[in-house]
Design an enzyme around this catalytic site. Structure first.
Site, PDB file in Angstrom:
ATOM      1  N   ARG A   7     108.197  40.504  78.382  1.00 21.13           N
ATOM      2  CA  ARG A   7     108.557  39.176  78.873  1.00 21.13           C
ATOM      3  C   ARG A   7     108.542  38.200  77.701  1.00 21.13           C
ATOM      4  O   ARG A   7     107.723  38.326  76.793  1.00 21.13           O
ATOM      5  CB  ARG A   7     107.554  38.695  79.922  1.00 21.13           C
ATOM      6  CG  ARG A   7     107.695  39.359  81.258  1.00 21.13           C
ATOM      7  CD  ARG A   7     106.800  38.718  82.289  1.00 21.13           C
ATOM      8  NE  ARG A   7     105.410  39.054  82.115  1.00 21.13           N
ATOM      9  CZ  ARG A   7     104.492  38.277  81.566  1.00 21.13           C
ATOM     10  NH1 ARG A   7     104.787  37.056  81.142  1.00 21.13           N
ATOM     11  NH2 ARG A   7     103.244  38.676  81.446  1.00 21.13           N
TER      12      ARG A   7
ATOM     13  N   TYR B 168     114.940  43.712  79.638  1.00 20.76           N
ATOM     14  CA  TYR B 168     113.569  44.150  79.944  1.00 20.76           C
ATOM     15  C   TYR B 168     113.144  43.645  81.330  1.00 20.76           C
ATOM     16  O   TYR B 168     113.387  42.483  81.690  1.00 20.76           O
ATOM     17  CB  TYR B 168     112.592  43.642  78.854  1.00 20.76           C
ATOM     18  CG  TYR B 168     111.190  43.816  79.341  1.00 20.76           C
ATOM     19  CD1 TYR B 168     110.588  45.069  79.339  1.00 20.76           C
ATOM     20  CD2 TYR B 168     110.503  42.763  79.927  1.00 20.76           C
ATOM     21  CE1 TYR B 168     109.335  45.249  79.883  1.00 20.76           C
ATOM     22  CE2 TYR B 168     109.245  42.934  80.470  1.00 20.76           C
ATOM     23  CZ  TYR B 168     108.663  44.182  80.442  1.00 20.76           C
ATOM     24  OH  TYR B 168     107.430  44.365  81.002  1.00 20.76           O
TER      25      TYR B 168
ATOM     26  N   LYS C 242     108.892  38.515  88.824  1.00 26.50           N
ATOM     27  CA  LYS C 242     108.149  37.340  88.368  1.00 26.50           C
ATOM     28  C   LYS C 242     108.911  36.042  88.673  1.00 26.50           C
ATOM     29  O   LYS C 242     108.317  35.037  89.053  1.00 26.50           O
ATOM     30  CB  LYS C 242     107.881  37.447  86.867  1.00 26.50           C
ATOM     31  CG  LYS C 242     107.153  38.721  86.453  1.00 26.50           C
ATOM     32  CD  LYS C 242     105.790  38.826  87.076  1.00 26.50           C
ATOM     33  CE  LYS C 242     105.018  40.018  86.558  1.00 26.50           C
ATOM     34  NZ  LYS C 242     103.727  40.177  87.215  1.00 26.50           N
TER      35      LYS C 242
ATOM     36  N   HIS D  62      99.820  36.221  91.951  1.00 27.28           N
ATOM     37  CA  HIS D  62      99.870  37.399  91.083  1.00 27.28           C
ATOM     38  C   HIS D  62      98.654  38.276  91.430  1.00 27.28           C
ATOM     39  O   HIS D  62      97.666  38.303  90.699  1.00 27.28           O
ATOM     40  CB  HIS D  62      99.816  36.908  89.623  1.00 27.28           C
ATOM     41  CG  HIS D  62     100.099  37.953  88.601  1.00 27.28           C
ATOM     42  ND1 HIS D  62      99.658  37.860  87.307  1.00 27.28           N
ATOM     43  CD2 HIS D  62     100.798  39.107  88.661  1.00 27.28           C
ATOM     44  CE1 HIS D  62     100.071  38.910  86.612  1.00 27.28           C
ATOM     45  NE2 HIS D  62     100.757  39.684  87.414  1.00 27.28           N
TER      46      HIS D  62
ATOM     47  N   SER E  96      97.867  40.175  83.436  1.00 25.83           N
ATOM     48  CA  SER E  96      98.582  41.403  83.101  1.00 25.83           C
ATOM     49  C   SER E  96      97.685  42.303  82.249  1.00 25.83           C
ATOM     50  O   SER E  96      96.957  41.806  81.390  1.00 25.83           O
ATOM     51  CB  SER E  96      99.836  41.070  82.298  1.00 25.83           C
ATOM     52  OG  SER E  96     100.531  40.037  82.926  1.00 25.83           O
TER      53      SER E  96
ATOM     54  N   CYS F  61      95.066  44.151  83.003  1.00 25.69           N
ATOM     55  CA  CYS F  61      93.620  44.216  83.268  1.00 25.69           C
ATOM     56  C   CYS F  61      93.326  45.294  84.310  1.00 25.69           C
ATOM     57  O   CYS F  61      92.232  45.317  84.875  1.00 25.69           O
ATOM     58  CB  CYS F  61      93.101  42.885  83.787  1.00 25.69           C
ATOM     59  SG  CYS F  61      92.881  41.666  82.511  1.00 25.69           S
TER      60      CYS F  61
ATOM     61  N   ASP G  87     100.821  44.114  92.397  1.00 32.32           N
ATOM     62  CA  ASP G  87     101.132  43.043  91.452  1.00 32.32           C
ATOM     63  C   ASP G  87     101.321  41.670  92.090  1.00 32.32           C
ATOM     64  O   ASP G  87     100.912  40.678  91.522  1.00 32.32           O
ATOM     65  CB  ASP G  87     102.398  43.415  90.661  1.00 32.32           C
ATOM     66  CG  ASP G  87     102.587  42.547  89.424  1.00 32.32           C
ATOM     67  OD1 ASP G  87     101.592  42.266  88.740  1.00 32.32           O
ATOM     68  OD2 ASP G  87     103.736  42.148  89.153  1.00 32.32           O
TER      69      ASP G  87
ATOM     70  N   ARG H 188     106.941  51.231  80.426  1.00 31.59           N
ATOM     71  CA  ARG H 188     106.756  51.115  81.882  1.00 31.59           C
ATOM     72  C   ARG H 188     107.264  52.322  82.647  1.00 31.59           C
ATOM     73  O   ARG H 188     108.167  53.027  82.202  1.00 31.59           O
ATOM     74  CB  ARG H 188     107.556  49.898  82.378  1.00 31.59           C
ATOM     75  CG  ARG H 188     107.140  48.571  81.775  1.00 31.59           C
ATOM     76  CD  ARG H 188     105.888  48.058  82.404  1.00 31.59           C
ATOM     77  NE  ARG H 188     105.408  46.848  81.770  1.00 31.59           N
ATOM     78  CZ  ARG H 188     104.777  45.879  82.434  1.00 31.59           C
ATOM     79  NH1 ARG H 188     104.566  45.959  83.724  1.00 31.59           N
ATOM     80  NH2 ARG H 188     104.318  44.831  81.786  1.00 31.59           N
TER      81      ARG H 188
HETATM   82  C1  OXD Z   1     103.074  41.417  84.167  1.00 29.76           C
HETATM   83  C2  OXD Z   1     103.740  42.521  84.865  1.00 29.76           C
HETATM   84  O1  OXD Z   1     103.405  41.145  83.013  1.00 29.76           O
HETATM   85  O2  OXD Z   1     103.354  42.807  85.997  1.00 29.76           O
HETATM   86  O3  OXD Z   1     102.202  40.795  84.760  1.00 29.76           O
HETATM   87  O4  OXD Z   1     104.673  43.103  84.303  1.00 29.76           O
HETATM   88 MN    MN Z   2     101.982  41.375  86.796  1.00 36.91          MN
END
Ligand code: OXD
Ligand code: MN
Length: 647
Positions: A109, A258, A267, A287, A309, A311, A334, A429
């Site tokens: 991102r 991406y 997002k 989130h 993100s 964690c 997510d 990913r």
């Molecule tokens: C993030 C994702 O960056 O879920 O939070 O990809």
């Molecule tokens: Mn996320």
């Protein structure tokens, strides 16, 4: 022939003044360029959708238009197309699994290039103190946005096909769901959107002639390109922009393929535009993961958890509990949309349909359910490949046959750890259908959502923050969410292991002014008849003086969830501290723990650390949120400071 007036809208979109009265066949012949509809029927789209498609087709000037139906045959066609274009390769070891390697300049991102455009800056971002650079979102004026758009979008899809993707965030037809239409010139994006959201013609039927979220995406490389795209992955990193226009319910993303920048349901829609819709309509777009936990007596509770993100949200959401007799089931990993129902119960849905998970670190040891979910129908991006047609990344060293050769995500053959660089990109990913996860909750698609008993915040905090603590009340809980901090992640362009403020794990995803967002959360505390969930904070990542994790994590986190659920039941197992309630001695079930832990150290609250933490939070709030900080949150901070002083 109607008289066509080509105009430039406020956001730089070219449009034809009398487009409403154009029939699609006229569009095809009278557009800025010739356009052929290669799949689907433009005339069968409802008027709003057709207008949107026609408007953007005139702007972007694709050669072809493909209206997606979400079918298997369509998907096969797209996969084949990408295969021929050299954009993906099959991972032959599995069924229908594919590997895409991106241009190495397009791997995450891009927060610095992500903007909200509103007429008033203060609708989007808090007014910072003394001109300090704000970190809670990026605002662009409509005029600047218009300039940026005019430079990018006209003709951006020349030579390409524009795909029209009707998609639902949330179960189709659920009162909690929302519909979007994404236009994109990337077949990769179509294939991934089909995994991540519910795509197809039914969505259009349910939509009727209602409003939808408008999502425009382009790789930003009209054909013919001057140079061959790297890895056959067209993108335009120099010109990338991800823009949101809340007043039009519109998202426009240019230059990146991406996922976080291109799968606009995730997002951009479910969080940024979603949080705005949620504020407007009185609900919450967060989130957060959602999971159900059932204890040995068969009593089930659902909890939601917000971690920044990287964690371990996906790991927690799919956890195999080590506590005997407990079961965890996954609703989402997510994003969570939540609303209080008429009886005052908070109910949550996962608006997504798939998982777009970080691959490195995922293994049969850390997340067997994720591993089982990705054995078929999965798109991998920027992972390494094994010579027997499998995937590889850091963390799988013990799970691949010793004799296989590894090709890195950058195409280096015979990769070995001695190379000194990871085999897979740290933000590589997997993108797989949620229903392939063996522990999906039976209610994960319930249109009413699941009842939420607890809200958990957390972060990656190597020092000072205990394994778990509970907020004194809703307002204190909102403060805890606002004060969240965590080590930086590979999911965005940040570098290093700095501890960043990440309130509510939403810092990169707020759709509007964080001060107003806090007011929205606080407002539920003042409403009558709501069954407010208890709020907790967890930290699996505390380290000892030898830099070793103090808590084993993963399935052992079920012990913390168990304590949380017992608190929800009102058990007297908590003791008051300056920062909140922590488990009374012996109340956390640690029987047969895999590795011994030092609970005293895990729950120790060093006074100097917390004094410093208060200072950091104070500085952050006063610089970043400044006058937009609700009074209630300042009071909570002052009270925390007072309590810490008395420790
Ligand atoms: C993030 C994702 O960056 O879920 O939070 O990809
Ligand atoms: Mn996320």
């Amino acid at each position: 022939m109607p008289k066509l007036l080509i105009c430039v809208s406020r956001y730089g979109n070219l449009f034809v003044k009398n487009v409403q009265c154009l029939h699609h066949s006229q569009l095809i012949s009278s557009g800025v360029r010739n356009l052929s509809v290669v799949h689907g029927d433009l005339s069968r789209l409802n008027e709003r959708v057709r207008n949107y498609v026609e408007d953007k087709a005139k702007l972007c000037q694709p050669d072809n238009l493909h209206i997606c139906d979400g079918s298997e045959s369509e998907n096969d066609y797209l996969l084949n197309l990408m295969l021929k274009q050299g954009m993906i390769t099959p991972l032959k070891k599995y069924e229908n699994c594919w590997l895409a390697r991106t241009d190495p300049a397009d791997v995450a991102r891009v927060e610095s290039l992500t903007f909200m455009s509103t007429p008033n800056k203060s609708d989007t971002v808090p007014t910072t103190k003394d001109g300090i650079k704000g970190t809670l979102g990026n605002w662009l004026s409509p005029d600047d946005m218009e300039i940026a758009f005019r430079e990018r979008f006209p003709g951006c899809m020349k030579g390409r096909t524009m795909y029209v993707i009707p998609f639902s965030m949330g179960p189709i037809g659920s009162p909690l769901s929302k519909i979007g239409i994404q236009l994109t010139d990337s077949p990769y994006v179509v294939a991934c959107m089909r995994i991540m959201t519910r795509v197809g013609s039914t969505v259009l039927k349910v939509l009727g002639n209602e409003e939808f979220v408008k999502c425009l995406h382009t790789v930003g490389q009209p054909l013919p390109t001057k140079t061959q795209p790297i890895n056959n992955w067209p993108c335009n990193p120099q010109k990338t922009i991800i823009a949101h226009i809340p007043e039009n319910n519109e998202i426009c993303s240019f230059g990146s393929g991406y996922g976080g920048n291109s799968l606009l349901g995730k997002k951009c829609f479910a969080l940024r535009i979603g949080s705005i819709l949620a504020k407007r309509e009185g609900w919450l777009a967060e989130h957060m993961l959602i999971l159900g936990i059932t204890n040995p007596k068969g009593v089930k509770k659902y909890v939601v958890a917000a971690f920044p993100s990287a964690c371990g949200k996906t790991n927690l959401a799919m956890m195999n509990p080590t506590l005997p007799g407990y079961k965890v089931e996954c609703v989402g990993d997510d994003i969570c949309w939540m609303r209080f129902d008429e009886s005052g119960q908070l109910r949550a849905i996962n608006p997504e349909y798939g998982f777009f998970g970080v691959a490195p670190g995922t293994s049969m040891k850390t997340n067997p359910n994720a591993m089982l979910s990705i054995q078929k129908n999965t798109m991998f991006t920027n992972v390494a490949e094994t010579s027997d047609g499998g995937f590889f990344w850091e963390g799988l060293e013990d799970e691949v046959p010793k004799d296989v050769k590894i090709t890195s995500w950058l195409g280096m053959e015979n990769w070995t750890p001695d190379v000194g660089k990871p085999s897979a990109h740290p933000n590589s990913r997997f993108c797989c259908p949620a229903k392939q996860c063996p522990i999906m909750d039976p209610a994960w698609e319930d249109p009413e959502g699941v009842p939420v008993s607890a809200i958990i915040f957390g972060g990656r905090r190597p020092k000072g923050v205990p394994l778990v603590y509970e907020a004194f009340n809703w307002r204190h809980g909102v403060f805890i969410g606002a004060a969240m901090r965590s080590e930086a992640t590979a999911a965005a362009e940040h570098k290093g292991k700095v501890i960043m403020h990440d309130p509510f794990a939403m810092r990169p995803f707020f759709g509007y002014n964080f001060g107003h967002y806090l007011k929205h959360w606080l407002s539920f505390g003042n409403k009558q008849n709501l069954n407010l969930p208890r709020i907790f904070h967890v930290n699996w990542f505390r380290k000892d003086e030898n830099n070793k994790f103090m808590w084993p994590g993963f399935g052992e986190n079920s012990r913390v969830l168990d304590w949380i659920c017992r608190r929800v039941d009102g058990e007297d197992i908590a003791q008051k501290t300056a920062i909140g309630y922590i488990p009374k001695e012996g109340s956390l079930n640690l029987s047969d723990l895999s590795t011994p832990v030092n609970t005293d150290a895990l729950f120790q609250l060093p006074k100097d650390f917390w004094m410093q933490e208060c200072k950091e939070i104070e500085k952050y709030f006063s610089e970043q949120v400044h006058k937009d900080l609700p009074e209630e949150i300042s009071i909570e901070l002052k009270s925390l400071e007072e309590r810490v002083k008395q420790m």
